[in-house]
Design an enzyme around this catalytic site. Structure first.
Site, PDB file in Angstrom:
ATOM      1  N   GLY B 313       0.823  -1.204   0.000  1.00 39.96           N
ATOM      2  CA  GLY B 313       0.000   0.000   0.000  1.00 39.96           C
ATOM      3  C   GLY B 313       0.857   1.254   0.000  1.00 39.96           C
ATOM      4  CB  SER B 314       0.071   4.635   1.246  1.00 41.04           C
ATOM      5  OG  SER B 314      -1.256   4.539   0.779  1.00 41.04           O
TER       6      SER B 314
END
Lengths: 380, 600
Positions: B313-314
């Site tokens: 993810g981020s």
């Protein structure tokens, strides 16, 4: 004989017996008692008997055995043959009786119960058979008309068929090999030696393929890891543990797990407690008796004596060799006792008879007595 | 006696013999007569040969007796079967292992001498009695099993491994022949679960099965044992790990609480020293007790930092940001248009926290803009992106001392769409430790250092390090992460005094081939101090659930961020970084000079 009347009967015996053989036999008997003191107690304890049960029994058996040995050794050649004939006939008859009425012990009918003493008649047959076969072969060799050789050939089946029926594979083999040896010494043509050897091999092969327990034993011998050769593996371990000098009398531990420590595997117990050097000395005792006997047989000019001595010595030596070879794992396990050392009354009496014959036959004889055989030969 | 002797004697000896000498043997015999004579010869016993034959018998016996004597002496002199028991026992159990200690010398694993009971079935006289007595004293033994074992025709079987001194005394008192004791080494982990996944465990034969224990075996201990050297742990140099037991305890404690509170399926946390690559602590839950590793090999007990691979993810945006800055395709003041969704074919990429405006690089990072990050990656291009991730170790299996590891899951065909999604951490699955190592390299000045579980100095680490980005890029990353902790999603971990920087990451898990909105994998990375990084904290949660305070959110900041903050708060005093109560003056000189967004 009459011209030497001033000599005592006993003195005459003492001067004519073969002392190395007699001394070796005495040493073996004493050693056997000592070794049994090591091998006997663990088995006795296991059976819930007093520790020295087997030693005491063996000692009690030894007295009549020595009596048999000595008294038989006084016999003349003719008396030897006659005694052998009587013992042989009685023995075979008892064998047949045992087959029919004898108790079954470990799947075999071998014993005749006389009071508290179990007699194995086949044991008594063995020496008598050797003497008779030797006589038959010598007659067969001397005379063209060959009833002797034919008789000798017929003696074999007459003896081993009851043994096979019992069944007693070890004794059968011993008797057959001794008979073959006698035939060989009697001058069997090499062609027959070769073909009999072949037949022997075929016989072993047949036993291997047809008799399951023979095959099993053989396979166990070859396959070390089957673990079934437990006795042999344990026996080997005891030689290894004992080393050259042994662990000392009473210090053995492996004898406690050897089921036949007092009979078939007493040699291993000896190895553990007294050391391999003592074992080698025992081998030397046997070798002395066997080789001395053969030398005397060679020297003797009388065909019957030569054959009978050779046969008796062969049987004795073979039994010792087979037992020792099983102990050191040179042969598959076989129920064969070590002469004069293993515990066992019948075996002891049989051996005493055989050795009595041997000593009687190997006595140095005056020429007059040797002439006796011509008269005997004439009668037969 | 020779054959001549006996033939000499033949005429004198058996008197009637001459009569029977074959007188027909004269030259003028017919063929038939000759055959007849031969046949007769076959059946005649040649008694005159008997002396020779007796000699042959004697030779055979001499051979047999020599054979027996030779064999006897051979048996005595050359013991062919060495002590069975010793052989079995040394193969199985005498193996000693070195102690494992933490970076401060605390014992993590050690050997304790124990006694095991064995039996030699061949030497047991009464097996039934032995079974009866043994099961009376050791009631947890199964009588049927034991009887079967004792009936095996073998030289050696175990009765019971690693018994107590009391049990040993009782069995000893039974005095069963053929039953004995062997001393063994038992592996003991005094701290139980604390460092389970790092240490792994050793089995009952003292063979390393997992973790550092297995690593010790593979690095030559077993060979040593094979030669009979390593008999006692004292003979072996302890293995010193980079782990700090105190931190390990605190981290596990916080993570256990956090995992229970957020009702997550699994959780993991680790602390990396970015200057040395040392892993100071690592916890993965659920874990196991290496002293009794019955469930250690169950599927959910994997080490989620190393063996599990996840879409990060981020947190991956840090890599993308560093890539675009380092490539020169953009600088800290470059802007990316995040006004509209990014369309690619039938896909459209939107922002979670939509801003719908043009963003500078720090803003893209702060708002965690998918659109902006994707555009950064597209600016570098597919090949550049691949090469950068390769350089950062994201495309290959990461090898540490841990025997367990996993290959990252990388798209087989990598096009623009892959680059777009990978830019914000979807479409590639890596082990969290792998991503951590890469972020560590972004922060420490640009040196890629392979993490290690063994203690080492910064110099040793630097000697093996590879420069992957420029120091200036590294400063930019530190800056944006610090900014994110001050103003953005990482504020929950911004423990005062430690100048924390951080980045959240929330990935939707793939369930049945689709991204799920409710099953999340959350990541949080925090660095302290951000101006001169030393420690990088990572916490991941697998499927955390929303809590009453989180307004229905289960994104990283609410769980992983929260937990990281608590861990940092608790651990910080134990770290070799003193707290600073005044913020450092001019922590990011280059960023200030460039007038980056947020510096004014």
């Amino acid at each position: 004989m009459s011209s030497r009347a001033e000599r005592t009967y006993l003195g005459d015996w003492a001067w004519t017996v073969d002392r190395p053989i007699l001394a070796s036999l005495a040493a073996l008997m004493v050693a056997g008692l000592v070794f049994l003191m090591a091998g006997g107690p663990p088995v006795a304890e296991r059976l819930g008997l007093s520790p020295f049960h087997f030693v005491n029994r063996q000692f009690i058996y030894l007295l009549p055995a020595v009596g048999i040995l000595v008294s038989v050794s006084f016999l003349s050649l003719r008396q030897v043959r006659r005694l052998a004939f009587v013992v042989y006939v009685a023995g075979i008859a008892l064998c047949l009786l045992a087959l029919k009425f004898g108790p079954e012990i470990k799947g075999a009918h071998r014993w005749v119960q006389i009071g508290s003493f179990g007699l194995q008649p086949s044991e008594m047959v063995k020496p008598a058979f050797v003497v008779l076969a030797a006589w038959a072969f010598s007659e067969g060799a001397k005379r063209r008309d060959m009833p002797g050789a034919l008789l000798a050939i017929l003696l074999l089946p007459a003896t081993i068929v009851p043994l096979i029926l019992q069944p007693d594979f070890g004794q059968t083999m011993l008797v057959a090999i001794t008979w073959g040896g006698l035939f060989f010494v009697a001058g069997l043509h090499w062609l027959w030696v070769a073909s009999l050897g072949g037949i022997g091999l075929v016989g072993v092969f047949a036993a291997y393929t047809l008799l399951p327990h023979v095959r099993e034993r053989f396979e166990r011998f070859l396959d070390k890891d089957s673990g079934d050769s437990f006795q042999v593996a344990t026996a080997l371990e005891s030689f290894t543990k004992g080393g050259l000098l042994g662990r000392g009398p009473g210090e053995g531990t492996i004898k406690r797990i050897l089921p036949d420590a007092h009979t078939d595997f007493i040699f291993s117990v000896t190895g553990e407690e007294f050391g391999v050097l003592v074992c080698v000395a025992v081998v030397a005792l046997f070798a002395t008796i066997v080789l001395r006997g053969l030398v005397l047989a060679c020297r003797n000019e009388d065909t019957f004596v030569r054959l009978a001595v050779t046969g008796l010595v062969m049987m004795f030596g073979l039994q010792a060799c087979i037992n020792m070879m099983v102990n050191v794992h040179l042969m598959p396990a076989k129920g064969m006792t070590l002469p004069f050392v293993s515990y066992g009354g019948s075996s002891l009496f049989s051996l005493a008879l055989a050795m009595g014959f041997l000593i009687a036959l190997t006595r140095r004889r005056p020429r007059a007595e040797r002439l006796d055989r011509f008269a005997f030969g004439g009668q037969a | 006696m020779s054959a001549d002797d006996s033939s000499d004697r033949v005429p004198h000896d058996p008197a009637p013999e001459p009569e029977y000498v074959e007188e027909p043997v004269v030259p003028q015999l017919s063929g038939r007569q000759r055959a007849f004579a031969f046949a007769r010869g076959l059946f005649r016993l040649r008694i005159e040969q008997s002396a020779v034959r007796v000699a042959i018998v004697g030779a055979v016996f001499l051979g047999l007796f020599s054979l027996i004597s030779g064999r006897l002496i051979y048996l005595a002199v050359m013991p062919q079967e060495p002590e069975n028991i010793r052989r079995f026992a040394s193969a199985a159990s005498v193996a000693a292992r070195p102690d494992i200690i933490d970076r401060n010398g605390e014992v993590l694993a050690t050997d304790v001498r124990m006694v095991s009971i064995f039996a030699e079935p061949r030497n047991i006289i009464d097996k039934d009695e032995a079974v009866e007595l043994l099961t009376a004293v050791l009631p947890d033994l199964n009588a049927a099993d034991l009887r079967n074992k004792l009936n095996l025709r073998r030289g050696f079987v175990w009765v019971k491994r690693e018994v107590t001194p009391r049990e040993q005394a009782e069995v000893h008192r039974l005095g069963i022949p053929g039953v004995g004791f062997v001393p063994e080494s038992k592996r003991v982990y005094p701290n139980g679960v604390a460092a389970a996944h790092v240490l792994g465990f050793a089995n009952i034969d003292n063979v390393g099965i997992a973790g550092i224990e297995k690593y010790i075996d593979s690095s030559g201990l077993q060979d040593l044992n094979g030669f009979g050297f390593a008999r006692q742990a004292n003979d072996l140099k302890p293995v010193q790990l980079s782990i700090d037991l105190r931190i390990q305890h605190a981290m596990r404690d916080e993570l256990v609480k956090g995992m229970a509170y957020f009702r997550a399926k699994a959780a993991a946390s680790m602390l990396l020293d970015v200057t040395t690559g040392e892993i100071v602590s690592l916890v993965s839950l659920p874990d196991f007790d290496p002293n009794n590793p019955v469930d250690a090999l169950e599927k959910d007990r994997i080490n989620r930092m190393i063996v599990g691979v996840y879409e990060m993810g981020s947190t991956f945006k840090a890599l993308t940001t560093a890539m675009v800055l380092d490539s020169g395709k953009a600088n800290i003041n470059s802007t990316f248009d995040a006004r509209s969704k990014l369309r690619y074919g039938r896909f459209s990429i939107g922002d979670y926290h939509g801003t719908n405006r043009i963003l500078t690089v720090p803003e893209v990072f702060l708002h965690s803009s998918n659109i902006g990050t994707a555009k950064m990656a597209l600016a570098v291009g597919v090949e550049g992106h691949k090469a950068f991730l390769k350089k950062m170790g994201q495309l290959d299996r990461m090898r540490t001392e841990m025997p367990e590891s996993s290959m990252p899951i990388v798209p087989a065909r990598w096009g623009d769409l892959n680059t777009i999604t990978i830019a914000f951490g979807h479409g590639i699955a890596v082990a969290p430790m792998q991503a951590t190592a890469a972020v560590g390299a972004l922060l420490n000045g640009g040196l890629m250092i392979t993490p290690t579980f063994l203690k080492r100095s910064a110099e040793e680490a630097r000697a093996k390090a590879v420069r992957v980005i420029k120091p200036e890029t590294s400063e930019a990353l530190r800056y944006v992460m610090r900014l994110n902790a001050q103003k953005g999603s990482a504020s929950k971990a911004a423990v005062p005094g430690y100048f924390v920087g951080g980045k959240t990451g929330t990935a939707e898990k793939v369930v049945g081939g689709r991204y799920s909105k409710t099953k999340l994998f959350t990541t949080f990375m925090a660095v302290t101090p951000a101006d001169s990084p030393r420690y990088l904290f990572v916490t991941v949660y697998d499927e955390p659930q929303p809590t009453p305070e989180s307004h229905g959110y289960a994104t990283a900041a609410w769980n992983a961020g929260e937990t990281t903050g608590r861990i940092l708060e608790r651990i910080a005093p134990m770290l070799s970084v003193p707290p600073r109560f005044d913020p450092p003056k001019n922590p990011f000189p280059l960023m200030a000079r460039l007038g980056a967004w947020g510096t004014r």
